[in-house]
Design a protein around this motif. Structure first.
Motif: not given
Length: 124
Positions: A28, A30, A33, A40, A42, A45-48
């Motif tokens: 998580n 920032g 990658y 999952q 990331h 830090g953003t889960q996509m």
């Protein structure tokens, strides 16, 4: 380099820049990658989930990774899926990148080696 997952479905591999104030959970952060288990991905830090069709790791998977600092793209060629995945807009921090492996399960393990010329050519 390549990654071979021997067991466990939740292994994560990613590049991250040095961060003096990291998040409590590494994926998580920032600066993270990565491609992880259960589809999952990331990015910063953003889960996509499922980005670019990623479905996750399976036992025995082999992946070849490459970071192109001029294009700011982290690429992975996945041999079981016979296709490449990429994460764009990685910060231009080529001198500060770190390799991070998150062994989630008690029997997870990886082997990391330098890619051969032929393996490196698989990432186009």
């Amino acid at each position: 380099f390549w990654l071979k997952q021997s067991s466990g479905p939740n292994i994560c591999l990613f590049a991250t820049q040095a961060n003096p104030h990291p998040a409590n959970v590494s994926y998580n952060d920032g600066t993270a990658y990565l491609w992880a288990g259960r589809g999952q991905v990331h990015v910063g830090g953003t889960q996509m989930n499922g980005m670019d069709g990623w479905t996750g790791w399976q036992e025995g998977d082999v992946a070849i990774f490459q970071f192109c600092s001029t294009a700011r793209i982290l690429k992975m060629f996945h041999t079981r899926l016979q296709r490449a995945f990429s994460i764009s807009n990685v910060p231009d921090v080529s001198q500060q990148l770190r390799l991070h492996v998150n062994l989630h399960g008690s029997h997870d393990c990886v082997e990391i080696t330098e890619a051969t010329y032929e393996e490196a050519c698989a990432i186009v």
